[in-house]
Write a protein that holds these residues in place. Structure first.
Motif, short mmCIF file in Angstrom:
data_model
loop_
_atom_site.label_atom_id
_atom_site.label_comp_id
_atom_site.label_asym_id
_atom_site.label_seq_id
_atom_site.Cartn_x
_atom_site.Cartn_y
_atom_site.Cartn_z
N LEU A 1 8.34 0.11 -1.11
CA LEU A 1 7.76 0.99 -2.13
C LEU A 1 8.24 2.42 -1.94
O LEU A 1 8.33 2.91 -0.82
CB LEU A 1 6.24 0.94 -2.08
CG LEU A 1 5.61 -0.46 -2.24
CD1 LEU A 1 4.10 -0.36 -2.17
CD2 LEU A 1 6.03 -1.08 -3.57
N GLU A 2 8.52 3.09 -3.06
CA GLU A 2 8.93 4.48 -3.03
C GLU A 2 7.72 5.38 -3.22
O GLU A 2 6.76 5.03 -3.91
CB GLU A 2 9.97 4.75 -4.13
CG GLU A 2 11.25 3.94 -3.99
CD GLU A 2 12.23 4.23 -5.11
OE1 GLU A 2 11.85 4.97 -6.03
OE2 GLU A 2 13.34 3.69 -5.07
N ASN A 3 7.79 6.57 -2.61
CA ASN A 3 6.73 7.58 -2.74
C ASN A 3 5.36 7.01 -2.37
O ASN A 3 4.37 7.19 -3.08
CB ASN A 3 6.69 8.14 -4.16
CG ASN A 3 7.99 8.79 -4.57
OD1 ASN A 3 8.65 9.43 -3.76
ND2 ASN A 3 8.38 8.61 -5.82
N CYS A 4 5.33 6.28 -1.28
CA CYS A 4 4.07 5.68 -0.82
C CYS A 4 4.00 5.86 0.70
O CYS A 4 4.62 5.10 1.45
CB CYS A 4 4.01 4.21 -1.21
SG CYS A 4 2.41 3.43 -0.87
N VAL A 5 3.25 6.88 1.14
CA VAL A 5 3.13 7.21 2.56
C VAL A 5 1.65 7.37 2.90
O VAL A 5 0.92 8.08 2.21
CB VAL A 5 3.89 8.50 2.90
CG1 VAL A 5 3.76 8.83 4.38
CG2 VAL A 5 5.35 8.38 2.50
N LYS A 6 1.22 6.72 3.96
CA LYS A 6 -0.15 6.87 4.40
C LYS A 6 -0.41 8.32 4.83
O LYS A 6 0.47 8.99 5.36
CB LYS A 6 -0.43 5.94 5.59
CG LYS A 6 -0.44 4.47 5.22
CD LYS A 6 -0.77 3.62 6.45
CE LYS A 6 -0.79 2.15 6.10
NZ LYS A 6 -1.12 1.31 7.28
N PRO A 7 -1.62 8.81 4.62
CA PRO A 7 -1.89 10.21 4.98
C PRO A 7 -2.00 10.41 6.49
O PRO A 7 -2.36 9.49 7.23
CB PRO A 7 -3.23 10.50 4.29
CG PRO A 7 -3.88 9.17 4.15
CD PRO A 7 -2.77 8.17 3.97
N SER A 8 -1.67 11.61 6.92
CA SER A 8 -1.92 12.06 8.29
C SER A 8 -2.70 13.35 8.20
O SER A 8 -2.46 14.17 7.31
CB SER A 8 -0.60 12.27 9.04
OG SER A 8 0.19 13.25 8.40
N VAL A 9 -3.63 13.55 9.13
CA VAL A 9 -4.52 14.70 9.07
C VAL A 9 -4.51 15.42 10.40
O VAL A 9 -4.43 14.80 11.47
CB VAL A 9 -5.96 14.26 8.68
CG1 VAL A 9 -6.53 13.30 9.70
CG2 VAL A 9 -6.88 15.45 8.50
N MET A 10 -4.55 16.75 10.37
CA MET A 10 -4.59 17.60 11.55
C MET A 10 -5.69 18.64 11.37
O MET A 10 -5.98 19.06 10.25
CB MET A 10 -3.25 18.29 11.78
CG MET A 10 -2.09 17.37 12.03
SD MET A 10 -0.55 18.30 12.31
CE MET A 10 -0.40 19.13 10.73
#
Length: 636
Positions: free
Chosen positions: A246-255
């Motif tokens: 899939l394109e443009n599909c990235v799980k979020p990361s939080v800081m």
């Protein structure tokens, strides 16, 4: 006698109701040797157009199959309180009411496959809390509403195959492992069976979790058909889920800006977290008990980036705890936690009453006792506690005298004189403190920085050489990871080790018992070990390339020198061996009385007629004689 008669009539009616079977159905009683049993009812008359309403109340299993029934009305089975299996399959049902399954509290299995249902009332599932199997195979469903998710938590068999589904709610997979956070177990009772084949799936980020499950080798979610395929978009049409990218599909990361914050009582605190992902994730703040936090600000400076700030004003002890920042998009979710500690105590004190003054009201106030050591945070803004009041006795204004006699006035005058003297003394003490602070530590300097250590130098100034000194250092802006070292002021030097390469550090010197208003501090950077490694690699490569060239150059110089020394010897040898003496043969002049056979004459050659013979080119000596009708002759 009358009561016994009524009871007998009731039992007879009940037995008749239990044993009565609808005319278009077949009822079977499965009895046991102990007199108990179960009843199942099968209704499969093609002419049946309505759900039967006179089914025996003790029915455990009801099957309505291959009939002309087109609708399931409200409360169609409310009196079947013992019904556990309800199969309404391969009919012509197009409509199901929200209250169709009212009062089916013990129903375990609901099968509605083989109908023409386009919209299913998912909220009706709340009437069946024990439902485990839901079969909607071979219908005309186009979507699953997000409101259905809470009612599908307990479902272990869900068949939605052979419908017209193109997508699913992104949160649907979160109710099953591994997305619900429950550890994956091999227990068969925790398995969930999903039938999703034969649907025109649109493969985008909304079903990314389903695609991820299809790629897992060991998961509690079992797909009936592992070879699910994409129907759209065009670039993925016919591609298996296991191979779909899939394109443009990235799980979020939080800081977060910090993981632990300690703030004084009554201060204002700002907590910030940043998230990235695609699509741009949304941010939510929650307390340790799970309740949401509303006083937040959220902004997205660009595509795929989002940040949020939560503010707490005039914090109290009840505000202490963990605050979680959750980033979420259709591809997944991530969470980060900040621990907030509130330092300080609240005490109630009463102002003392002067004995020389007449009776009057006493004022009370709330005094705030700050902590002895508070780690400062860049997101903490201390303010005064609203409504707090501190009332020290030195600043207390004496109430007016009631009697007004001269003795009380003189007493007040003496008191003022004492207060004035105390004020002067305090001013002198403050002046001496400032004088002492000007003679504190100075000339801070960082020398000998390496990737993991540095040396701090200072001058003691007005402090004694044996005065205790505390060295406090930490990465710049990370006050929650401070480290301390104890030394003497007279040492003037301390080694800071255990540092990280390529980072900015802040170091301060704190003299115990010093009245200095501000401790001397200095910032410095440690060397970057990566640059040292890069320099070493480049130097090694340069050495490897240059050393052979230098060796070759030295060899050439030595060879030329040796060749020059042997030049005279080679010349003498060449003169001895390279020259030969030979005679020149020439033709005689033709005379009248000469012998015709003596055509050649031999003449000697002198030393000046030597010819050099080059052995390398093998050039032959050449001699020509020209005369009438003669030609050139070449003789060796």
């Amino acid at each position: 006698m009358h009561r016994l008669l009524c009871l007998h009539v009731f039992l007879c009616c009940l037995s008749m109701a239990l044993s009565f079977c609808p005319s278009q159905c077949t009822c079977v009683f499965h009895g046991r040797v102990d007199g108990t049993g179960t009843r199942s009812v099968l209704c499969n008359d093609p002419d049946m157009s309505d759900i039967p309403v006179n089914v025996p109340v003790d029915t455990i299993k009801l099957r309505v199959e291959k009939t002309a029934v087109r609708r399931i009305p409200t409360e169609a089975f409310y009196y079947l309180v013992e019904l556990r299996y309800l199969w309404i399959t391969y009919n012509s049902i197009t409509s199901v009411d929200t209250g169709s399954f009212y009062n089916l509290k013990v129903l375990h299995e609901l099968r509605l496959d083989g109908n023409m249902i386009s919209v299913f009332p998912w909220e009706s599932l709340k009437e069946m809390p024990r439902l485990k199997t839901l079969d909607l195979h071979n219908n005309r469903l186009t979507s699953v509403a997000p409101e259905a998710i809470p009612y599908l938590v307990n479902i272990t068999y869900l068949d939605l195959s052979s419908n017209k589904l193109t997508t699913l709610p992104s949160d649907l997979m979160d109710i099953w492992p591994p997305f619900n956070g429950v550890p994956i177990s091999s227990n068969a009772s925790q398995k969930v069976v999903l039938g999703l084949q034969d649907n025109p799936w649109f493969c985008d980020c909304k079903i990314s979790k389903l695609i991820e499950i299809s790629k897992m080798a060991d998961t509690p979610v079992i797909l009936m058909d592992l070879f699910l395929t994409c129907a759209t978009p065009d670039n993925l049409a016919g591609v298996l889920f296991q191979r779909a990218e899939l394109e443009n599909c990235v799980k979020p990361s939080v800081m977060t800006s910090a993981t632990k914050i300690t703030s004084p009582l009554g201060s204002n605190v700002l907590l910030r977290c940043d998230a990235s992902g695609s699509p741009t994730p949304a941010l939510y703040w929650t307390k340790s008990d799970g309740s949401p936090v509303n006083n937040t600000v959220q902004e997205s400076p660009g595509e795929g980036i989002n940040w949020s700030i939560m503010s707490l004003h005039g914090i109290e002890h009840k505000d202490a705890g963990n605050y979680s920042c959750k980033a979420k998009n259709v591809a997944g979710a991530a969470i980060a936690t900040i621990s907030l500690t509130v330092a300080g105590t609240t005490s109630t004190t009463a102002a003392p009453v002067r004995p020389s003054v007449g009776t009057g009201p006493t004022s009370q106030g709330t005094a705030i006792t700050p902590p002895t050591d508070i780690s400062k945070s860049p997101l903490t803004a201390p303010t005064a506690l609203p409504g707090s009041l501190t009332t020290p006795s030195a600043a207390q204004k004496p109430p007016k005298s009631i009697s007004g006699n001269s003795s009380q006035r003189s007493s007040l005058k003496e008191t003022k004189t004492q207060q004035g003297g105390s004020g002067k003394k305090l001013a002198a003490d403050e002046k001496s403190k400032k004088t002492d602070s000007s003679r504190g530590l100075k000339d801070l300097e960082i020398v000998e920085q390496t990737a993991d250590s540095a040396v701090l130098l200072w001058t003691a100034g007005g402090l004694l050489n044996d005065a205790p000194l505390t060295v406090v250092y930490s990465p710049y802006g990370e006050d929650d990871s401070k480290r301390t070292m104890e030394t003497k002021a007279g040492s003037g030097k301390v080694l800071l080790d255990g540092l990280s390469p390529g980072m900015r550090y802040s170091v301060c010197l704190v003299a115990k018992g010093s009245t200095t208003g501000k401790d001397p501090c200095i910032d410095f950077y440690t060397e970057d070990s990566g640059q040292n490694i890069l320099f070493f690699i480049i130097s090694s490569i340069a050495c490897i390339l240059v050393l052979p060239l230098i060796a070759l150059l030295i060899y050439k110089i030595i060879a030329l020198y040796c060749k020059g020394s042997n030049t005279s010897l080679d010349t003498n040898e060449l003169e001895k061996e390279s020259y030969v003496k030979f005679e020149t043969i020439s033709m005689k002049q033709r005379t009248l009385n000469s012998h015709p056979t003596e055509l050649w004459a031999r003449r000697p050659t002198n030393e000046s007629e030597r010819l050099l013979l080059c052995s390398r080119s093998s050039i032959d000596s050449q001699m020509t004689y020209k005369s009438d009708s003669s030609r050139s002759e070449y003789l060796c």
